[in-house]
Design a protein around this motif. Structure first.
Motif, PDB file in Angstrom:
ATOM      1  N   LYS A  95     -19.577   2.149  -2.005  1.00 21.43           N
ATOM      2  CA  LYS A  95     -18.401   1.472  -2.548  1.00 21.43           C
ATOM      3  C   LYS A  95     -18.804   0.232  -3.344  1.00 21.43           C
ATOM      4  O   LYS A  95     -18.333   0.018  -4.467  1.00 21.43           O
ATOM      5  CB  LYS A  95     -17.456   1.081  -1.412  1.00 21.43           C
ATOM      6  CG  LYS A  95     -16.225   0.350  -1.881  1.00 21.43           C
ATOM      7  CD  LYS A  95     -15.367  -0.086  -0.717  1.00 21.43           C
ATOM      8  CE  LYS A  95     -14.222  -0.951  -1.187  1.00 21.43           C
ATOM      9  NZ  LYS A  95     -13.480  -1.535  -0.091  1.00 21.43           N
ATOM     10  N   ASP A  96     -19.691  -0.579  -2.764  1.00 17.25           N
ATOM     11  CA  ASP A  96     -20.133  -1.798  -3.448  1.00 17.25           C
ATOM     12  C   ASP A  96     -20.857  -1.464  -4.746  1.00 17.25           C
ATOM     13  O   ASP A  96     -20.658  -2.129  -5.763  1.00 17.25           O
ATOM     14  CB  ASP A  96     -21.040  -2.628  -2.538  1.00 17.25           C
ATOM     15  CG  ASP A  96     -20.294  -3.205  -1.344  1.00 17.25           C
ATOM     16  OD1 ASP A  96     -19.041  -3.233  -1.373  1.00 17.25           O
ATOM     17  OD2 ASP A  96     -20.967  -3.606  -0.371  1.00 17.25           O
ATOM     18  N   PHE A  97     -21.685  -0.430  -4.721  1.00 15.15           N
ATOM     19  CA  PHE A  97     -22.427  -0.056  -5.923  1.00 15.15           C
ATOM     20  C   PHE A  97     -21.483   0.490  -6.988  1.00 15.15           C
ATOM     21  O   PHE A  97     -21.664   0.215  -8.172  1.00 15.15           O
ATOM     22  CB  PHE A  97     -23.514   0.977  -5.603  1.00 15.15           C
ATOM     23  CG  PHE A  97     -24.471   1.167  -6.732  1.00 15.15           C
ATOM     24  CD1 PHE A  97     -25.540   0.297  -6.893  1.00 15.15           C
ATOM     25  CD2 PHE A  97     -24.294   2.176  -7.658  1.00 15.15           C
ATOM     26  CE1 PHE A  97     -26.411   0.447  -7.955  1.00 15.15           C
ATOM     27  CE2 PHE A  97     -25.161   2.339  -8.713  1.00 15.15           C
ATOM     28  CZ  PHE A  97     -26.222   1.475  -8.865  1.00 15.15           C
ATOM     29  N   ALA A  98     -20.467   1.239  -6.580  1.00 14.67           N
ATOM     30  CA  ALA A  98     -19.493   1.761  -7.542  1.00 14.67           C
ATOM     31  C   ALA A  98     -18.740   0.626  -8.218  1.00 14.67           C
ATOM     32  O   ALA A  98     -18.473   0.676  -9.427  1.00 14.67           O
ATOM     33  CB  ALA A  98     -18.520   2.706  -6.852  1.00 14.67           C
ATOM     34  N   LEU A  99     -18.418  -0.422  -7.470  1.00 16.26           N
ATOM     35  CA  LEU A  99     -17.747  -1.582  -8.067  1.00 16.26           C
ATOM     36  C   LEU A  99     -18.684  -2.335  -9.007  1.00 16.26           C
ATOM     37  O   LEU A  99     -18.282  -2.770 -10.087  1.00 16.26           O
ATOM     38  CB  LEU A  99     -17.233  -2.517  -6.970  1.00 16.26           C
ATOM     39  CG  LEU A  99     -16.087  -1.993  -6.120  1.00 16.26           C
ATOM     40  CD1 LEU A  99     -15.791  -2.955  -4.973  1.00 16.26           C
ATOM     41  CD2 LEU A  99     -14.848  -1.765  -6.962  1.00 16.26           C
ATOM     42  N   LYS A 100     -19.936  -2.470  -8.577  1.00 13.99           N
ATOM     43  CA  LYS A 100     -20.930  -3.193  -9.370  1.00 13.99           C
ATOM     44  C   LYS A 100     -21.257  -2.440 -10.667  1.00 13.99           C
ATOM     45  O   LYS A 100     -21.382  -3.037 -11.724  1.00 13.99           O
ATOM     46  CB  LYS A 100     -22.194  -3.381  -8.534  1.00 13.99           C
ATOM     47  CG  LYS A 100     -23.324  -4.083  -9.234  1.00 13.99           C
ATOM     48  CD  LYS A 100     -24.519  -4.170  -8.285  1.00 13.99           C
ATOM     49  CE  LYS A 100     -25.769  -4.512  -9.036  1.00 13.99           C
ATOM     50  NZ  LYS A 100     -26.957  -4.448  -8.184  1.00 13.99           N
ATOM     51  N   ALA A 101     -21.384  -1.121 -10.565  1.00 10.88           N
ATOM     52  CA  ALA A 101     -21.773  -0.304 -11.720  1.00 10.88           C
ATOM     53  C   ALA A 101     -20.557   0.161 -12.528  1.00 10.88           C
ATOM     54  O   ALA A 101     -20.700   0.966 -13.440  1.00 10.88           O
ATOM     55  CB  ALA A 101     -22.588   0.896 -11.256  1.00 10.88           C
ATOM     56  N   LYS A 102     -19.396  -0.310 -12.182  1.00 10.59           N
ATOM     57  CA  LYS A 102     -18.162  -0.030 -12.908  1.00 10.59           C
ATOM     58  C   LYS A 102     -17.912   1.465 -13.123  1.00 10.59           C
ATOM     59  O   LYS A 102     -17.833   1.962 -14.236  1.00 10.59           O
ATOM     60  CB  LYS A 102     -18.146  -0.764 -14.241  1.00 10.59           C
ATOM     61  CG  LYS A 102     -18.141  -2.271 -14.070  1.00 10.59           C
ATOM     62  CD  LYS A 102     -18.144  -2.984 -15.391  1.00 10.59           C
ATOM     63  CE  LYS A 102     -18.084  -4.465 -15.215  1.00 10.59           C
ATOM     64  NZ  LYS A 102     -19.239  -5.093 -14.700  1.00 10.59           N
ATOM     65  N   GLY A 103     -17.817   2.184 -12.022  1.00  4.71           N
ATOM     66  CA  GLY A 103     -17.396   3.574 -12.079  1.00  4.71           C
ATOM     67  C   GLY A 103     -18.448   4.583 -12.488  1.00  4.71           C
ATOM     68  O   GLY A 103     -18.102   5.700 -12.851  1.00  4.71           O
ATOM     69  N   VAL A 104     -19.721   4.207 -12.457  1.00  2.00           N
ATOM     70  CA  VAL A 104     -20.771   5.158 -12.817  1.00  2.00           C
ATOM     71  C   VAL A 104     -20.893   6.243 -11.748  1.00  2.00           C
ATOM     72  O   VAL A 104     -21.136   7.404 -12.061  1.00  2.00           O
ATOM     73  CB  VAL A 104     -22.121   4.432 -13.026  1.00  2.00           C
ATOM     74  CG1 VAL A 104     -23.251   5.419 -13.227  1.00  2.00           C
ATOM     75  CG2 VAL A 104     -22.026   3.493 -14.205  1.00  2.00           C
ATOM     76  N   ILE A 105     -20.697   5.864 -10.481  1.00  2.00           N
ATOM     77  CA  ILE A 105     -20.742   6.856  -9.400  1.00  2.00           C
ATOM     78  C   ILE A 105     -19.344   6.978  -8.799  1.00  2.00           C
ATOM     79  O   ILE A 105     -18.537   6.047  -8.853  1.00  2.00           O
ATOM     80  CB  ILE A 105     -21.765   6.487  -8.300  1.00  2.00           C
ATOM     81  CG1 ILE A 105     -21.362   5.203  -7.588  1.00  2.00           C
ATOM     82  CG2 ILE A 105     -23.155   6.396  -8.862  1.00  2.00           C
ATOM     83  CD1 ILE A 105     -22.159   4.941  -6.328  1.00  2.00           C
ATOM     84  N   GLU A 106     -19.083   8.149  -8.232  1.00  2.00           N
ATOM     85  CA  GLU A 106     -17.802   8.396  -7.583  1.00  2.00           C
ATOM     86  C   GLU A 106     -18.044   9.313  -6.393  1.00  2.00           C
ATOM     87  O   GLU A 106     -18.624  10.387  -6.539  1.00  2.00           O
ATOM     88  CB  GLU A 106     -16.833   9.054  -8.554  1.00  2.00           C
ATOM     89  CG  GLU A 106     -15.512   9.410  -7.944  1.00  2.00           C
ATOM     90  CD  GLU A 106     -14.634  10.236  -8.869  1.00  2.00           C
ATOM     91  OE1 GLU A 106     -13.556  10.621  -8.399  1.00  2.00           O
ATOM     92  OE2 GLU A 106     -15.023  10.511 -10.004  1.00  2.00           O
ATOM     93  N   VAL A 107     -17.599   8.879  -5.222  1.00  2.00           N
ATOM     94  CA  VAL A 107     -17.740   9.704  -4.028  1.00  2.00           C
ATOM     95  C   VAL A 107     -16.652  10.772  -4.067  1.00  2.00           C
ATOM     96  O   VAL A 107     -15.468  10.464  -4.201  1.00  2.00           O
ATOM     97  CB  VAL A 107     -17.629   8.850  -2.744  1.00  2.00           C
ATOM     98  CG1 VAL A 107     -17.695   9.727  -1.517  1.00  2.00           C
ATOM     99  CG2 VAL A 107     -18.724   7.805  -2.707  1.00  2.00           C
ATOM    100  N   LYS A 108     -17.071  12.017  -3.957  1.00  2.00           N
ATOM    101  CA  LYS A 108     -16.145  13.151  -4.033  1.00  2.00           C
ATOM    102  C   LYS A 108     -15.652  13.583  -2.655  1.00  2.00           C
ATOM    103  O   LYS A 108     -14.596  14.176  -2.530  1.00  2.00           O
ATOM    104  CB  LYS A 108     -16.834  14.353  -4.687  1.00  2.00           C
ATOM    105  CG  LYS A 108     -17.314  14.108  -6.091  1.00  2.00           C
ATOM    106  CD  LYS A 108     -16.169  14.160  -7.032  1.00  2.00           C
ATOM    107  CE  LYS A 108     -16.670  14.168  -8.471  1.00  2.00           C
ATOM    108  NZ  LYS A 108     -15.596  14.236  -9.405  1.00  2.00           N
ATOM    109  N   GLY A 109     -16.451  13.311  -1.628  1.00  2.00           N
ATOM    110  CA  GLY A 109     -16.122  13.742  -0.271  1.00  2.00           C
ATOM    111  C   GLY A 109     -17.401  13.874   0.520  1.00  2.00           C
ATOM    112  O   GLY A 109     -18.403  13.238   0.208  1.00  2.00           O
ATOM    113  N   GLY A 110     -17.386  14.764   1.518  1.00  3.19           N
ATOM    114  CA  GLY A 110     -18.596  14.973   2.294  1.00  3.19           C
ATOM    115  C   GLY A 110     -18.314  15.613   3.628  1.00  3.19           C
ATOM    116  O   GLY A 110     -17.276  16.254   3.823  1.00  3.19           O
TER     117      GLY A 110
END
Length: 173
Positions: A95-110
């Motif tokens: 979550k923190d990395f997604a905020l930092k990288a501005k949407g480059v990664i997105e968790v789909k599920g798991g």
């Protein structure tokens, strides 16, 4: 007949699934090499590991391990984050990395504890306190109760001592 390297990859994925408590599936479109290194390092510190595998091989490995089906999210370029113990700390890193990288990664599920989870479930896990934070909160509560009990016990004994002293002073007079 399947090629040997694919059989080996499926076996490797099965070992990772078996050794981990769960996994997150995330898309990583636009992730640079430097960002990937930062993310892998942060995940390692949280007790997780990020790997990139072909989706069909992961699908086979999950089926062989009798894990829940997550076929609906296994499309496109995906990375898999395997966590060993606690799902919360690795979810926080993502979550923190997604905020930092501005949407480059997105968790789909798991998959967590043998059950399929959605992207919303993963985001909710990221908002929970970690195991260490919960233990600290519990220790603080126990310490507070112990202090309150000590104050109460001390108050009773000191009140009793004052009462006895006042009665002895009245009888002496």
């Amino acid at each position: 007949m399947p090629q040997q390297y694919k059989i080996d990859k499926v076996a490797e994925i099965e070992e990772r699934v078996e050794a981990s408590a769960g996994l997150y599936v995330m898309s990583y479109n636009g992730l640079t090499v430097k960002q990937a290194q930062e993310l892998r390092h942060a995940l390692r510190e949280a007790g997780a590991e990020m790997k990139v595998y072909k989706n069909n091989l992961v699908r086979l490995a999950l089926k062989n391990q009798e894990q829940p089906e997550i076929d609906d999210i296994l499309a496109g370029p995906l990375a898999y984050v395997f966590y060993k113990e606690e799902p919360v700390s690795s979810a926080k890193v993502l979550k923190d990395f997604a905020l930092k990288a501005k949407g480059v990664i997105e968790v789909k599920g798991g998959i967590s504890e043998g059950k399929a989870i959605t992207a919303e479930d993963a985001k909710a896990m990221a908002d929970l306190p970690t195991k260490d934070q919960l233990l600290g909160q519990i220790a603080g509560l126990i310490n507070g109760f112990a202090r309150d009990i000590a104050v109460c016990v001390n108050g009773v004994s000191s009140g009793l001592a004052r009462t006895v002293q006042q009665i002895s002073e009245q009888k002496a007079a």
